[in-house]
Scaffold this motif. Sequence first.
Motif, PDB file in Angstrom:
ATOM      1  N   LYS A  94      27.752 -11.797  37.597  1.00  0.00           N
ATOM      2  CA  LYS A  94      28.365 -12.219  36.599  1.00  0.00           C
ATOM      3  C   LYS A  94      29.477 -11.326  36.130  1.00  0.00           C
ATOM      4  CE  LYS A  94      26.179 -12.913  32.525  1.00  0.00           C
ATOM      5  NZ  LYS A  94      25.448 -13.806  31.569  1.00  0.00           N
ATOM      6  N   SER A  95      30.690 -12.205  35.923  1.00  0.00           N
ATOM      7  CA  SER A  95      31.782 -11.370  35.599  1.00  0.00           C
ATOM      8  C   SER A  95      31.728 -11.244  34.200  1.00  0.00           C
ATOM      9  CB  SER A  95      32.890 -11.992  36.077  1.00  0.00           C
ATOM     10  OG  SER A  95      33.100 -13.421  35.144  1.00  0.00           O
ATOM     11  N   LYS A  96      32.351  -9.899  33.667  1.00  0.00           N
ATOM     12  CA  LYS A  96      32.350  -9.827  32.287  1.00  0.00           C
ATOM     13  C   LYS A  96      33.778 -10.497  32.005  1.00  0.00           C
ATOM     14  CE  LYS A  96      32.776  -6.065  29.040  1.00  0.00           C
ATOM     15  NZ  LYS A  96      32.613  -4.537  28.813  1.00  0.00           N
ATOM     16  N   VAL A  97      33.979 -11.297  30.580  1.00  0.00           N
ATOM     17  CA  VAL A  97      35.203 -11.786  30.217  1.00  0.00           C
ATOM     18  C   VAL A  97      35.394 -11.635  28.765  1.00  0.00           C
ATOM     19  CG1 VAL A  97      34.983 -13.679  31.784  1.00  0.00           C
ATOM     20  CG2 VAL A  97      33.666 -13.709  29.627  1.00  0.00           C
ATOM     21  N   GLU A  98      36.611 -11.290  28.430  1.00  0.00           N
ATOM     22  CA  GLU A  98      37.038 -11.168  27.110  1.00  0.00           C
ATOM     23  C   GLU A  98      37.219 -12.757  26.175  1.00  0.00           C
ATOM     24  OE1 GLU A  98      40.296  -8.850  27.844  1.00  0.00           O
ATOM     25  OE2 GLU A  98      39.165  -7.181  27.417  1.00  0.00           O
ATOM     26  N   GLU A 252      31.996 -12.171  17.327  1.00  0.00           N
ATOM     27  CA  GLU A 252      32.577 -11.609  18.568  1.00  0.00           C
ATOM     28  C   GLU A 252      31.961 -12.098  19.738  1.00  0.00           C
ATOM     29  OE1 GLU A 252      33.515  -7.832  21.192  1.00  0.00           O
ATOM     30  OE2 GLU A 252      32.361  -7.563  19.402  1.00  0.00           O
ATOM     31  N   VAL A 253      32.346 -13.142  20.508  1.00  0.00           N
ATOM     32  CA  VAL A 253      31.741 -13.753  21.703  1.00  0.00           C
ATOM     33  C   VAL A 253      31.650 -12.696  22.643  1.00  0.00           C
ATOM     34  CG1 VAL A 253      31.702 -15.623  23.264  1.00  0.00           C
ATOM     35  CG2 VAL A 253      32.357 -16.048  20.831  1.00  0.00           C
ATOM     36  N   LYS A 254      30.546 -12.168  22.979  1.00  0.00           N
ATOM     37  CA  LYS A 254      30.376 -11.258  24.256  1.00  0.00           C
ATOM     38  C   LYS A 254      29.842 -12.013  25.614  1.00  0.00           C
ATOM     39  CE  LYS A 254      29.726  -6.794  21.625  1.00  0.00           C
ATOM     40  NZ  LYS A 254      28.825  -5.896  21.703  1.00  0.00           N
ATOM     41  N   ASP A 255      29.256 -13.025  25.402  1.00  0.00           N
ATOM     42  CA  ASP A 255      28.340 -13.698  26.649  1.00  0.00           C
ATOM     43  C   ASP A 255      27.847 -15.066  26.203  1.00  0.00           C
ATOM     44  OD1 ASP A 255      27.237 -14.436  28.894  1.00  0.00           O
ATOM     45  OD2 ASP A 255      26.502 -12.523  29.219  1.00  0.00           O
ATOM     46  N   ALA A 289      23.976 -18.461  17.763  1.00  0.00           N
ATOM     47  CA  ALA A 289      25.023 -17.551  17.628  1.00  0.00           C
ATOM     48  C   ALA A 289      24.620 -16.226  17.641  1.00  0.00           C
ATOM     49  CB  ALA A 289      25.193 -17.771  16.101  1.00  0.00           C
ATOM     50  N   LYS A 290      23.500 -15.685  17.360  1.00  0.00           N
ATOM     51  CA  LYS A 290      23.007 -14.209  17.752  1.00  0.00           C
ATOM     52  C   LYS A 290      23.240 -14.186  19.236  1.00  0.00           C
ATOM     53  CE  LYS A 290      20.659 -11.332  15.799  1.00  0.00           C
ATOM     54  NZ  LYS A 290      21.079  -9.983  15.500  1.00  0.00           N
ATOM     55  N   ALA A 291      22.774 -15.017  20.192  1.00  0.00           N
ATOM     56  CA  ALA A 291      22.847 -14.837  21.578  1.00  0.00           C
ATOM     57  C   ALA A 291      24.250 -14.394  22.120  1.00  0.00           C
ATOM     58  CB  ALA A 291      22.150 -15.995  22.392  1.00  0.00           C
ATOM     59  N   VAL A 292      25.267 -15.233  21.633  1.00  0.00           N
ATOM     60  CA  VAL A 292      26.478 -15.084  22.158  1.00  0.00           C
ATOM     61  C   VAL A 292      26.988 -13.704  21.902  1.00  0.00           C
ATOM     62  CG1 VAL A 292      26.742 -17.595  22.220  1.00  0.00           C
ATOM     63  CG2 VAL A 292      27.772 -16.387  20.354  1.00  0.00           C
ATOM     64  N   MET A 293      26.545 -13.174  20.804  1.00  0.00           N
ATOM     65  CA  MET A 293      27.295 -11.655  20.297  1.00  0.00           C
ATOM     66  C   MET A 293      26.767 -10.759  21.061  1.00  0.00           C
ATOM     67  SD  MET A 293      27.840 -12.394  16.410  1.00  0.00           S
ATOM     68  CE  MET A 293      26.350 -13.062  15.929  1.00  0.00           C
ATOM     69  N   SER A 294      25.887 -10.897  22.299  1.00  0.00           N
ATOM     70  CA  SER A 294      25.368  -9.716  22.912  1.00  0.00           C
ATOM     71  C   SER A 294      25.619 -10.042  24.423  1.00  0.00           C
ATOM     72  CB  SER A 294      23.763  -9.745  22.626  1.00  0.00           C
ATOM     73  OG  SER A 294      23.043  -8.669  23.514  1.00  0.00           O
ATOM     74  N   GLY A 300      20.245 -10.527  23.105  1.00  0.00           N
ATOM     75  CA  GLY A 300      20.735 -10.690  21.668  1.00  0.00           C
ATOM     76  C   GLY A 300      19.390 -11.792  20.933  1.00  0.00           C
ATOM     77  N   LEU A 301      18.457 -11.934  21.591  1.00  0.00           N
ATOM     78  CA  LEU A 301      17.229 -12.702  20.961  1.00  0.00           C
ATOM     79  C   LEU A 301      16.884 -12.106  20.265  1.00  0.00           C
ATOM     80  CD1 LEU A 301      16.147 -14.938  24.059  1.00  0.00           C
ATOM     81  CD2 LEU A 301      17.771 -15.551  22.465  1.00  0.00           C
ATOM     82  N   PRO A 302      16.607 -12.428  18.837  1.00  0.00           N
ATOM     83  CA  PRO A 302      15.947 -11.597  17.649  1.00  0.00           C
ATOM     84  C   PRO A 302      14.558 -11.456  17.483  1.00  0.00           C
ATOM     85  CG  PRO A 302      16.754 -13.740  16.792  1.00  0.00           C
ATOM     86  CD  PRO A 302      17.156 -13.680  18.143  1.00  0.00           C
TER      87      PRO A 302
END
Length: 318
Positions: A94-98, A252-255, A289-294, A300-302
Amino acid sequence: MNELSVLTMGEAMAMFIADDPGSLDDCMRYKRYVAGAETNVAIGLSRLGIKTAWMSKVGDDSFGRMILKTLTSEGVDVSHVLTDPHHPTGFQLKSKVEKGDPVVEYYRRNSSASKISLEDFPLEQLPKIQHLHLTGIPPAISASFRELSWQVLNDLKQKGVTVSFDPNLRPTLWPSEREMIEVVNRFAKKADWLLPGMKEGEILTGYSRKEDIASYYLDQGVKLVVIKLGEEGAYLATEKERTDIAGFAVTEVKDTVGAGDGFAVGVISALLEGRSYEEAVVRGNAIGAKAVMSSGDHEGLPDRAELEHYMKKGVLQS
């Protein structure tokens, strides 16, 4: 909860995420994770204290052992996972994207999970559970996994088990879009709680309005349809109520991969606790929302404390 509450089933893979943004062609360094929609849900539910089992098959290799170690460390029951000495565990890059969605390349052909069949998991040996969570991925992986999924679904529904279904469309795994729509809808119409994304709903029903997509499934007997709308939140529909539920603002969207699985964790966990449909969707939006920030699919699952803190401090989309 001491006794087993939820069963899910699917394929888990080793996942290598690029350290740096850019093309996978140029990447030299990766970090290794566990990937799989159903394992994400199992881990997310377990972190919230809901005893969950994952049913599958992995290869007798380092990837398979890594998956089992990860799930065990998260408290997921893996007693219904078989080891296949003849077929490997799949993996993905999986690529890393900004910005936007990452590029994912899969290496899963003839994987151990694709060889799963009803002979591996006789229905009389299924665990006693309250809830079954399925996605549209196992029916796409192979004909034998599709048959097992269908038989498990029908057997457990007859026993009064509630069923949630996330279409999780993977067009590249299907011979044709027509077959994908036909098979996935067959499963979707059996669900009690259906959790499609907006684009998935359009593909599966041919309708472009969320109201019409929801009606299509409610008319087939589905009790709850929740259409995921990304950053806008979700649309909740039952026979008696229809409403938009605002999403939580993301700093911030990380993934983006895994957000839908996080959403499913929120909805399923809340409904199993006896909360209202609206409360369940709010929780789904929060965990999504938590998931996409990790980075990573489930990182990112709490846990329960993190979820409660975020839902108190999180800002809803205006």
